[in-house]
Enzyme design. Structure first.
Site, PDB file in Angstrom:
ATOM      1  N   GLY A 265       2.680  -5.035   9.823  1.00 20.95           N
ATOM      2  CA  GLY A 265       1.482  -4.237   9.932  1.00 20.95           C
ATOM      3  C   GLY A 265       0.660  -5.397  10.312  1.00 20.95           C
ATOM      4  O   GLY A 265       0.116  -6.203  10.435  1.00 20.95           O
ATOM      5  N   HIS A 266      -0.492  -4.474   9.469  1.00 21.38           N
ATOM      6  CA  HIS A 266      -2.209  -4.482   9.550  1.00 21.38           C
ATOM      7  C   HIS A 266      -1.993  -5.999   8.134  1.00 21.38           C
ATOM      8  O   HIS A 266      -2.885  -6.847   8.892  1.00 21.38           O
ATOM      9  CB  HIS A 266      -2.897  -3.691   8.962  1.00 21.38           C
ATOM     10  CG  HIS A 266      -4.149  -4.048   9.064  1.00 21.38           C
ATOM     11  ND1 HIS A 266      -5.111  -4.224   9.941  1.00 21.38           N
ATOM     12  CD2 HIS A 266      -5.110  -4.101   7.782  1.00 21.38           C
ATOM     13  CE1 HIS A 266      -6.227  -4.461   9.834  1.00 21.38           C
ATOM     14  NE2 HIS A 266      -6.042  -4.275   8.477  1.00 21.38           N
ATOM     15  N   PHE A 267      -1.709  -5.799   7.191  1.00 18.85           N
ATOM     16  CA  PHE A 267      -0.989  -6.568   6.353  1.00 18.85           C
ATOM     17  C   PHE A 267      -0.102  -7.198   5.882  1.00 18.85           C
ATOM     18  O   PHE A 267       0.381  -7.226   5.156  1.00 18.85           O
ATOM     19  CB  PHE A 267      -2.070  -5.234   4.643  1.00 18.85           C
ATOM     20  CG  PHE A 267      -2.738  -4.566   4.526  1.00 18.85           C
ATOM     21  CD1 PHE A 267      -4.068  -5.565   3.544  1.00 18.85           C
ATOM     22  CD2 PHE A 267      -2.798  -3.786   4.973  1.00 18.85           C
ATOM     23  CE1 PHE A 267      -5.158  -5.473   3.598  1.00 18.85           C
ATOM     24  CE2 PHE A 267      -4.228  -2.819   4.830  1.00 18.85           C
ATOM     25  CZ  PHE A 267      -5.069  -3.435   4.206  1.00 18.85           C
TER      26      PHE A 267
END
Length: 292
Positions: A265-267
């Site tokens: 995901g994002h991180f």
């Protein structure tokens, strides 16, 4: 055996702001410099995995933006991306940096692009991790959030909903195939910082100001085409806000950019630091050959 990385934790006064930053202490005094700009709603601690893996070989420097982490801004400070770029520019000058690679993520991307646009001679290379600069990379959820304004009906409620513990946890876990790989310390610490005086209001102000970044995309893309910095793109391809298309779009303006997509995901560093760290090291080593 590689010497363990050491990190110093420091403050410097810039334009009335007490800026906290972490700086690795490499073995060599002439080690390549990497400036890392963090994203929302985190702080410089999000780069701890890179500091641990790369800090003995490279000089990593990561400040906390005003309204984030340990940095202390005065009452009445105006939070906008232009203002944070001004502050970051002052931070670079205060540390005496003149040439460095720039690592940008999320909020750090629009801050970093503003700094690079004003000071192209500073930028030896660019590393982008889920830092959007193309309309292609904005998901429908992102477009909805970024359309909010303080006077939009329901706008403040919509923006402040992104600052709850549940929302912050979701930023870390959405799109991650195995959530057990992500330490809950992340969202717990980020939520702690959001609870400090003025921080929640600062982050809301920046979310309301984010539209100025989208309006700057064409200009930043022109900067990339003009200056063609060496670039490494590492991206969590399941990011619910900044999509895979935004990663691929960089190669329209930087066709030689190195691109790596990860099933997360994002991180992305939270689950793929073991894969990303050697890519960053190889990139910095190649840049260092050019610097020499």
């Amino acid at each position: 055996m590689t010497a363990p990385a050491r990190t110093a934790h420091r403050y410097v006064d810039v334009e009335g702001v007490r800026v906290f930053y972490r700086e690795s202490l490499p073995d060599r005094a002439d080690a390549p410099v990497l400036l890392l700009l963090h994203g929302f709603p985190s702080a410089s601690h999000q780069y701890r995995a890179l500091f641990d893996r790369l800090g003995s070989r490279y000089r990593l420097i990561a400040p906390d933006h005003p309204g984030s982490g340990h940095t202390e801004a005065p009452a009445g400070y105006t939070y906008s991306f232009d203002r944070l770029a001004d502050l970051t520019e002052g931070f670079v000058r205060a540390l005496g940096l003149t040439r460095f690679a720039l690592y940008v993520f999320d909020f750090g991307a629009p801050i970093g692009f503003r700094v690079a646009e004003r000071n192209p001679e500073w930028i030896a290379g660019l590393i982008v991790q889920n830092g959007n600069a193309y309309a292609d990379g904005l998901s429908e959820a992102a477009r909805d959030l970024l359309a909010q304004r303080p006077d939009t009906p329901g706008g403040p409620e919509r923006v402040h909903a992104e600052l709850t513990l549940e929302a912050v946890r979701g930023q870390y876990l959405t799109g991650v195939p195995d959530p057990s790989l992500v330490a809950p310390d992340n969202w717990t610490l980020d939520h702690h910082f959001l609870g400090l005086p003025g921080h929640r209001e600062a982050q809301a102000a920046l979310l309301f100001d984010y539209h100025t970044n989208v309006e700057s995309y064409d200009r930043w893309q022109a900067w990339l085409r003009k200056h063609t910095p060496p670039a490494l793109i590492v991206w969590g391809e399941n990011d619910p806000f900044f999509t895979e298309a935004g990663a691929r779009a960089y190669r329209r303006d930087l066709p030689d950019a190195e691109l790596h997509l990860f099933d997360t995901g994002h991180f992305a560093l939270e689950t793929h630091a073991e894969e990303i760290a050697p890519l960053v090291a190889g990139f910095l080593d190649r840049l260092n050959e050019e610097w020499r």
